[in-house]
Design an enzyme around this catalytic site. Structure first.
Site, PDB file in Angstrom:
ATOM      1  N   ASP A  16       0.839  -1.202   0.000  1.00  0.00           N
ATOM      2  CA  ASP A  16       0.000   0.000   0.000  1.00  0.00           C
ATOM      3  C   ASP A  16       0.872   1.249   0.000  1.00  0.00           C
ATOM      4  OD1 ASP A  16      -2.364   1.625   0.274  1.00  0.00           O
ATOM      5  OD2 ASP A  16      -3.310  -0.036   1.315  1.00  0.00           O
ATOM      6  N   HIS A  19       1.900   3.058  -3.324  1.00  0.00           N
ATOM      7  CA  HIS A  19       1.113   4.139  -3.925  1.00  0.00           C
ATOM      8  C   HIS A  19       1.701   5.500  -3.541  1.00  0.00           C
ATOM      9  CE1 HIS A  19      -2.082   1.603  -5.453  1.00  0.00           C
ATOM     10  NE2 HIS A  19      -2.290   1.073  -4.263  1.00  0.00           N
ATOM     11  N   TYR A 289     -11.695   5.703  -3.661  1.00  0.00           N
ATOM     12  CA  TYR A 289     -10.602   4.739  -3.554  1.00  0.00           C
ATOM     13  C   TYR A 289      -9.292   5.462  -3.226  1.00  0.00           C
ATOM     14  CZ  TYR A 289      -8.301   0.344  -4.977  1.00  0.00           C
ATOM     15  OH  TYR A 289      -7.604  -0.843  -5.015  1.00  0.00           O
TER      16      TYR A 289
END
Length: 339
Positions: A16, A19, A289
């Site tokens: 994660d 990103h 998102y």
């Protein structure tokens, strides 16, 4: 599951967090972070491109170092922790699973939109046939009610998934909304599969929501050390461990060691702190998102529009992961409106 914990924590800083770092992890950074997390007692460490296996692309951003190479480095570094990987069917392919396992990863985490669990069936079958531990991600879990989410979880469990996660991809769920969804999955799955929770900090509730999930019956919890994740980041592992220590929930992670890892090892690898700024807050409020943040900032700068307004409009359109390209259409729309 080992008796050294009541719940199992998966650190997703190296997936994660990709990103936030625009997928630019180096081998040395992965080696240092895995070493520190492993020494602190983190039982599972996830390593891949932010969008999972096969995510390195023009649309999502190219990895600095191939993800399979990073997985291999992580496996070689970890002494006790298991290395996990994420894949999204259609972005990654089944052969990617085989290569990741050949490189030493032992936990296969398969993610779908929360209404599309059926696209994961063959991937879970392959993973189980090959002896991998399996985890399912129902992303954007805020967007459907608990009973519908539970039916999707059943599809994953019947396909061979051993733990189904309520994934708050937008950081939009609030306390009881987490509990309701976790409880619905626990009731539906019973002894067939465990339930997990993956949260984000876009409304500042990552740790609180994770504790709510534990109290509702979740057995696996995701977090990222130093909140190193998309949007405002994930629930910070070091804070979650500290809270668990205080309420008597065993994680098997040493609080002081994970706090040191966050400050001394993870933070230097971050391009900046993961902040609960206006854009991240808008994502949590509008249900966007979390990985859209960097894409929205880039398009906002390119077209001279407000990134916050861009994200709110994306939320109204109910965009999901994989629709990042539609941010360009929204940016052009906003540009025309402001002429």
């Amino acid at each position: 599951m080992s008796s050294s914990w009541d719940i199992r924590v998966t650190d997703t800083s190296l997936r994660d967090g990709s990103h936030h770092k625009r997928h630019q992890f180096t081998g040395d950074e992965v080696r240092a972070i895995v070493g520190a997390l492993d020494s602190a007692g983190v039982p599972v460490i996830e390593v891949t491109h932010g969008d999972g296996l096969g995510g390195s692309s023009f649309n999502y951003g190219f990895s600095k170092v191939p993800e399979q190479e990073l997985i291999s480095i992580a496996v070689d570094t970890a002494r006790n922790a298991k290395i996990a990987f994420l894949m999204l069917p259609g972005l990654g392919i089944k052969d990617d699973i085989i290569v990741a396992q050949d490189n030493g990863a032992s936990i296969c985490r398969i993610a779908t939109h929360c209404t599309e669990a059926d696209v994961s069936i063959q991937h879970f079958g392959l993973a189980r046939d090959r002896g991998l531990e399996t985890v399912g991600f129902l992303m954007m879990a805020h967007s459907i009610p608990p009973e519908k989410l539970a039916r999707q979880a059943r599809i994953m469990a019947d396909a061979g998934c051993q733990c189904v996660y309520v994934v708050d991809s937008a950081g939009a769920l609030v306390l009881e909304q987490v509990s309701d969804r976790v409880e619905a999955l626990v009731q539906e799955l019973g002894a067939d599969a465990q339930v997990g929770f993956h949260g984000h900090e876009n409304l500042g509730l990552g740790v609180a929501n994770s504790i709510a999930a534990v109290r509702a019956g979740a057995k696996q919890i995701d977090g990222s050390t130093r909140r190193f994740g998309a949007g405002a980041g994930n629930a910070p592992v070091e804070a979650f461990v500290g809270v668990c220590d205080k309420i008597g929930v065993k994680t098997g992670i040493d609080f002081f060691a994970i706090a040191d890892a966050a400050e001394d090892v993870v933070r230097p690898a971050m391009p900046a702190e993961c902040l609960l700024d206006r854009q991240a807050l808008m994502m949590g409020y509008a249900g966007v998102y979390s990985s859209f943040l960097k894409h929205a900032e880039r398009q906002a700068e390119r077209y001279g529009v407000s990134s916050a307004e861009l994200l709110v409009r994306a939320g109204k359109r109910k965009l999901v992961g994989g629709q990042e390209d539609q941010l360009i259409d929204i940016a052009l729309e906003l540009q025309r409106e402001h002429l």
